[in-house]
Design a protein around this motif. Structure first.
Motif, PDB file in Angstrom:
ATOM      1  N   ASP A  25      35.410  -1.086   4.117  1.00 16.43           N
ATOM      2  CA  ASP A  25      34.437  -1.722   5.016  1.00 16.43           C
ATOM      3  C   ASP A  25      33.456  -2.567   4.197  1.00 16.43           C
ATOM      4  O   ASP A  25      33.170  -3.720   4.539  1.00 16.43           O
ATOM      5  CB  ASP A  25      33.599  -0.665   5.765  1.00 16.43           C
ATOM      6  N   GLN A  26      32.924  -1.962   3.124  1.00 13.60           N
ATOM      7  CA  GLN A  26      31.895  -2.637   2.326  1.00 13.60           C
ATOM      8  C   GLN A  26      32.411  -3.967   1.775  1.00 13.60           C
ATOM      9  O   GLN A  26      31.760  -5.010   1.905  1.00 13.60           O
ATOM     10  CB  GLN A  26      31.456  -1.750   1.158  1.00 13.60           C
ATOM     11  N   LEU A  27      33.607  -3.927   1.159  1.00 11.15           N
ATOM     12  CA  LEU A  27      34.146  -5.153   0.550  1.00 11.15           C
ATOM     13  C   LEU A  27      34.551  -6.166   1.614  1.00 11.15           C
ATOM     14  O   LEU A  27      34.334  -7.371   1.450  1.00 11.15           O
ATOM     15  CB  LEU A  27      35.333  -4.813  -0.346  1.00 11.15           C
ATOM     16  N   ALA A  28      35.120  -5.682   2.724  1.00 11.34           N
ATOM     17  CA  ALA A  28      35.550  -6.603   3.768  1.00 11.34           C
ATOM     18  C   ALA A  28      34.344  -7.328   4.373  1.00 11.34           C
ATOM     19  O   ALA A  28      34.400  -8.533   4.642  1.00 11.34           O
ATOM     20  CB  ALA A  28      36.323  -5.852   4.847  1.00 11.34           C
ATOM     21  N   ILE A  29      33.248  -6.594   4.573  1.00 12.73           N
ATOM     22  CA  ILE A  29      32.049  -7.228   5.134  1.00 12.73           C
ATOM     23  C   ILE A  29      31.539  -8.309   4.177  1.00 12.73           C
ATOM     24  O   ILE A  29      31.123  -9.389   4.604  1.00 12.73           O
ATOM     25  CB  ILE A  29      30.954  -6.171   5.412  1.00 12.73           C
ATOM     26  N   MET A  30      31.609  -8.049   2.877  1.00 14.67           N
ATOM     27  CA  MET A  30      31.120  -9.026   1.898  1.00 14.67           C
ATOM     28  C   MET A  30      32.020 -10.254   1.811  1.00 14.67           C
ATOM     29  O   MET A  30      31.553 -11.347   1.533  1.00 14.67           O
ATOM     30  CB  MET A  30      31.047  -8.379   0.503  1.00 14.67           C
ATOM     31  N   LEU A  31      33.334 -10.055   2.026  1.00 19.16           N
ATOM     32  CA  LEU A  31      34.267 -11.140   1.700  1.00 19.16           C
ATOM     33  C   LEU A  31      34.885 -11.862   2.903  1.00 19.16           C
ATOM     34  O   LEU A  31      35.291 -13.019   2.777  1.00 19.16           O
ATOM     35  CB  LEU A  31      35.416 -10.583   0.839  1.00 19.16           C
ATOM     36  N   GLN A 108      34.228  -1.102 -14.777  1.00 22.71           N
ATOM     37  CA  GLN A 108      35.072  -2.227 -15.188  1.00 22.71           C
ATOM     38  C   GLN A 108      36.191  -2.504 -14.188  1.00 22.71           C
ATOM     39  O   GLN A 108      36.796  -3.577 -14.221  1.00 22.71           O
ATOM     40  CB  GLN A 108      35.655  -1.968 -16.577  1.00 22.71           C
ATOM     41  N   ASP A 109      36.461  -1.541 -13.288  1.00 23.08           N
ATOM     42  CA  ASP A 109      37.509  -1.760 -12.283  1.00 23.08           C
ATOM     43  C   ASP A 109      36.998  -2.478 -11.036  1.00 23.08           C
ATOM     44  O   ASP A 109      37.784  -2.898 -10.195  1.00 23.08           O
ATOM     45  CB  ASP A 109      38.111  -0.422 -11.844  1.00 23.08           C
ATOM     46  N   ILE A 110      35.660  -2.552 -10.905  1.00 27.14           N
ATOM     47  CA  ILE A 110      35.114  -3.131  -9.673  1.00 27.14           C
ATOM     48  C   ILE A 110      35.529  -4.592  -9.477  1.00 27.14           C
ATOM     49  O   ILE A 110      35.978  -4.960  -8.386  1.00 27.14           O
ATOM     50  CB  ILE A 110      33.582  -2.916  -9.605  1.00 27.14           C
ATOM     51  N   PRO A 111      35.447  -5.468 -10.517  1.00 25.06           N
ATOM     52  CA  PRO A 111      35.881  -6.854 -10.304  1.00 25.06           C
ATOM     53  C   PRO A 111      37.327  -6.950  -9.816  1.00 25.06           C
ATOM     54  O   PRO A 111      37.641  -7.746  -8.925  1.00 25.06           O
ATOM     55  CB  PRO A 111      35.725  -7.484 -11.691  1.00 25.06           C
ATOM     56  N   GLU A 112      38.195  -6.096 -10.379  1.00 27.21           N
ATOM     57  CA  GLU A 112      39.597  -6.148  -9.970  1.00 27.21           C
ATOM     58  C   GLU A 112      39.748  -5.744  -8.498  1.00 27.21           C
ATOM     59  O   GLU A 112      40.533  -6.336  -7.748  1.00 27.21           O
ATOM     60  CB  GLU A 112      40.393  -5.200 -10.857  1.00 27.21           C
ATOM     61  N   THR A 113      38.976  -4.734  -8.095  1.00 25.85           N
ATOM     62  CA  THR A 113      39.005  -4.304  -6.692  1.00 25.85           C
ATOM     63  C   THR A 113      38.573  -5.448  -5.784  1.00 25.85           C
ATOM     64  O   THR A 113      39.174  -5.694  -4.732  1.00 25.85           O
ATOM     65  CB  THR A 113      38.050  -3.100  -6.496  1.00 25.85           C
ATOM     66  N   ILE A 114      37.508  -6.149  -6.213  1.00 28.50           N
ATOM     67  CA  ILE A 114      37.017  -7.281  -5.413  1.00 28.50           C
ATOM     68  C   ILE A 114      38.088  -8.357  -5.300  1.00 28.50           C
ATOM     69  O   ILE A 114      38.365  -8.879  -4.207  1.00 28.50           O
ATOM     70  CB  ILE A 114      35.736  -7.888  -6.039  1.00 28.50           C
ATOM     71  N   SER A 115      38.744  -8.675  -6.425  1.00 31.94           N
ATOM     72  CA  SER A 115      39.694  -9.780  -6.364  1.00 31.94           C
ATOM     73  C   SER A 115      40.944  -9.374  -5.572  1.00 31.94           C
ATOM     74  O   SER A 115      41.543 -10.199  -4.887  1.00 31.94           O
ATOM     75  CB  SER A 115      40.016 -10.300  -7.763  1.00 31.94           C
ATOM     76  N   GLN A 116      41.303  -8.077  -5.629  1.00 34.16           N
ATOM     77  CA  GLN A 116      42.415  -7.594  -4.806  1.00 34.16           C
ATOM     78  C   GLN A 116      42.115  -7.804  -3.312  1.00 34.16           C
ATOM     79  O   GLN A 116      42.921  -8.334  -2.553  1.00 34.16           O
ATOM     80  CB  GLN A 116      42.638  -6.104  -5.094  1.00 34.16           C
ATOM     81  N   MET A 117      40.894  -7.385  -2.920  1.00 34.16           N
ATOM     82  CA  MET A 117      40.499  -7.541  -1.523  1.00 34.16           C
ATOM     83  C   MET A 117      40.465  -9.021  -1.141  1.00 34.16           C
ATOM     84  O   MET A 117      40.915  -9.410  -0.043  1.00 34.16           O
ATOM     85  CB  MET A 117      39.130  -6.887  -1.299  1.00 34.16           C
ATOM     86  N   GLY A 118      39.957  -9.859  -2.066  1.00 35.83           N
ATOM     87  CA  GLY A 118      39.905 -11.301  -1.815  1.00 35.83           C
ATOM     88  C   GLY A 118      41.292 -11.876  -1.570  1.00 35.83           C
ATOM     89  O   GLY A 118      41.499 -12.684  -0.659  1.00 35.83           O
ATOM     90  N   ALA A 119      42.266 -11.414  -2.374  1.00 38.09           N
ATOM     91  CA  ALA A 119      43.639 -11.921  -2.228  1.00 38.09           C
ATOM     92  C   ALA A 119      44.229 -11.498  -0.882  1.00 38.09           C
ATOM     93  O   ALA A 119      44.877 -12.301  -0.206  1.00 38.09           O
ATOM     94  CB  ALA A 119      44.506 -11.398  -3.381  1.00 38.09           C
ATOM     95  N   TRP A 120      43.979 -10.242  -0.484  1.00 42.02           N
ATOM     96  CA  TRP A 120      44.527  -9.767   0.795  1.00 42.02           C
ATOM     97  C   TRP A 120      43.949 -10.538   1.979  1.00 42.02           C
ATOM     98  O   TRP A 120      44.627 -10.800   2.958  1.00 42.02           O
ATOM     99  CB  TRP A 120      44.211  -8.284   0.985  1.00 42.02           C
TER     100      TRP A 120
END
Lengths: 263, 329
Positions: A25-31, A108-120
């Motif tokens: 939810d948090q990442l989807a709301i941001m992106l 250090q994994d947070i940026p990767e999580t963000i970019s994964q969500m961005g790609a989806w």
């Protein structure tokens, strides 16, 4: 229905996204693009555990049940690793595309999580901008210190976080020594009150209280802990570090402020 | 065994287990330092551990164990039925319901004595119901059936109240209220329970003569000047006081009031008045031992006391039912 889902995901970014996990939810709301995110979990609207409760209230709220989610006709459902296996399985049987985002338990994994969500979500540019913001924020909060006070996290049922957890990493980054990690605890777990008292931490950090009574939270008011806390006590809202998302910077800022108070 | 000697032996046992309870704990303080901290207050952290964490735990185990043993012996004497036990017949469960209601409605936070008083109210209702349904004329079967009904109702309502609580931790505490634990209790709890236990214990102790007379039958007891109505009221009040106050602090702990009088009955020569005092001491010893065991077996898991007492008590309960049936009661 199966075809429909497949076409949407191969043809372009998903148009109707439903998130059923607090962290997604948090990442989807941001992106998400305007109108792309249809629904978030009802937990996201609870200010006690969600840092974006106000934003979340603008979306339709779901209770993470397969029938309810399916009725929203999503072309992508976002779930977390702790989402009920039955719900995920049933949604897939119904032909809904479900993606499960692994949770970052290291900074250090947070940026990767963000970019994964961005790609989806087909929002790569927004993800890059968010990653830049996160890295800048992190750098601004990181500072060298010689004085490292000893702190312990103390939650209901004497729950605490040891080594290998995001909370431990944030404590260290803010300049604290986490005595639970020092004691050899890995991951989350409990530390008996007797041991906490004997370890004599400089600071006891707790979360916020929930309404209603519970014996689990009564340990936070035990006379021995109150005596210990006379040394010093601080609180960090659970909402700010329950998920490995850019919101953890709020927890880090709070910890840095607490460290400055301890001296 | 002579009665004073028996009481002396039991008191020594309680004292020994009390000391052991003070010396067992995850902080790993050596006995000499533990005692120095407890008595003379040497060492800040050690003193805090001994006086605020271990002392209340040991005191509560002794107090609550004694209460349950005494209440069990008194109820069994009055009903002349070895199966009457506060936990088994739903008195502890109803006290737990009262306590949970007081906590979840916020009444417990409003004034200090609300928690034990609410638990006592729950216990009074249960004892009253049991005596009404399975009074002196009822047999064992009626008593057990009434107990099952009261237990089930109290358990279901406790679970319901906890499930409806806005607190995310509350629902997980159903196990605590049904199985009991003394982990992380404090001196506040000791002071909260003590007055009620003293009053209730004193009330139950006055029943001794009447219970002895009752062994001759109700008519004989009446001719000896024993008022059964008065006895019943004292029993209800006393049991509700001790069981209510104990359950409000530790949750419902079963089987102590069954096991202890059963073991001691042959030793005291089947005199109910003597069984009262012996069972109080025996109950304290049993609960202290159980609470030491839960800390030694799985130190960091908050193993529930009721699990241990049931493992000892349930087989004995089955044996008693079997024997009662054989005797055709």
């Amino acid at each position: 229905m199966v075809l429909c889902g497949a076409t949407a995901s191969s043809a372009g970014p998903p148009e109707r996204v439903v998130s059923i996990n607090l962290c997604t939810d948090q990442l989807a709301i941001m992106l998400a693009a305007p109108g792309q995110l249809v629904s978030v979990s009802h937990i996201a609207a609870d200010p006690r555990v969600s840092p974006q409760a106000a934003e979340a209230a603008r979306f339709r709220l779901n209770y993470g049940q397969a029938e309810e989610v399916h009725a929203m006709a999503p072309d992508l459902v976002l779930a977390g690793p702790y989402t009920s296996r039955y719900t995920v399985g049933l949604l897939r049987r119904l032909g809904v595309e479900v993606r499960e985002l692994p949770l970052a338990d290291r900074l250090q994994d947070i940026p990767e999580t963000i970019s994964q969500m961005g790609a989806w979500l087909g929002r790569e540019r927004a993800a890059e901008a968010l990653i830049d913001d996160f890295n800048e924020g992190l750098a601004a909060l990181t500072s060298e210190t010689d004085l490292r006070p000893r702190a312990v996290l103390h939650y209901a049922n004497n729950y605490t976080s040891g080594g290998g957890t995001l909370a431990n990493e944030l404590l260290n980054l803010a300049g604290f020594i986490n005595i639970a990690a020092e004691e050899g605890l890995r991951g989350g777990g409990t530390l008996p009150m007797e041991r906490i008292v004997m370890l004599a931490p400089d600071l006891v950090i707790s979360g916020q209280r929930y309404p209603g009574e519970s014996r689990a939270e009564a340990v936070l008011d035990h006379p021995a802990m109150i005596a210990l806390r006379e040394r010093r006590v601080g609180g960090v809202s659970d909402a700010d570090w329950v998920c490995g998302t850019p919101n953890v910077l709020r927890a880090l800022a709070r910890l840095v402020a607490l460290r400055a108070e301890v001296r | 065994m002579r009665f004073p000697l028996l009481l002396g032996v039991l008191a020594l046992l309680v004292a020994g287990l009390f000391a052991a309870s003070l010396l067992v704990g995850p902080a790993g303080i050596v006995p000499a330092r533990a005692l120095a901290a407890l008595i003379r207050g040497e060492g800040v952290a050690e003193t805090l551990v001994m006086r605020e964490i271990r002392l209340p735990r040991a005191l509560l185990a002794a107090m609550i164990g004694a209460s349950l043993g005494l209440a069990g012996a008194a109820m069994q004497g009055y009903l002349r039925n070895p199966l009457a036990e506060p936990g088994l017949i739903g008195i502890s469960g109803s006290a737990a319901l009262g306590a949970v209601l007081a906590l979840q409605t916020g009444v417990a936070a409003a004034f200090v004595l609300a928690l034990p008083l609410a638990a006592m109210a729950g216990a009074v209702v249960a004892v009253g119901l049991i005596l009404l349904l399975a009074g002196r004329s009822g047999g064992s079967i009626t008593l057990i059936l009434a107990g099952i009904a009261v237990s089930a109702m109290a358990g279901a309502l406790t679970a319901l109240v906890l499930n409806l609580s806005p607190n995310p931790f509350a629902a997980a505490e159903i196990v605590f209220w049904m199985m009991g634990s003394l982990a992380d209790r404090s001196m506040t709890h000791v002071w909260l329970a003590l007055p009620f236990m003293v009053v209730g214990g004193a009330l139950l102790a006055t029943l001794g003569r009447g219970l002895d007379a009752l062994t001759l039958g109700e008519d004989a007891a009446a001719t000896l000047g024993v008022s059964l109505t008065r006895m019943r009221l004292v029993l209800i009040g006393g049991t509700a006081c001790v069981v209510g106050a104990g359950t409000a602090i530790s949750g419902a702990i079963g089987f102590i009031g069954l096991v202890v009088p059963h073991i001691l009955r042959p030793v005291v020569g089947a005199r109910p008045s003597r069984l009262l005092a012996a069972s109080a001491l025996g109950g304290a010893a049993m609960l202290l031992a159980a609470d030491i065991a839960v800390r030694l077996i799985l130190p960091e898991r908050d193993l529930k006391l009721g699990v241990l007492t049931a493992l000892v008590g349930a087989p004995l309960f089955l044996h008693l039912i079997y024997r009662t049936r054989r005797e055709g009661l």
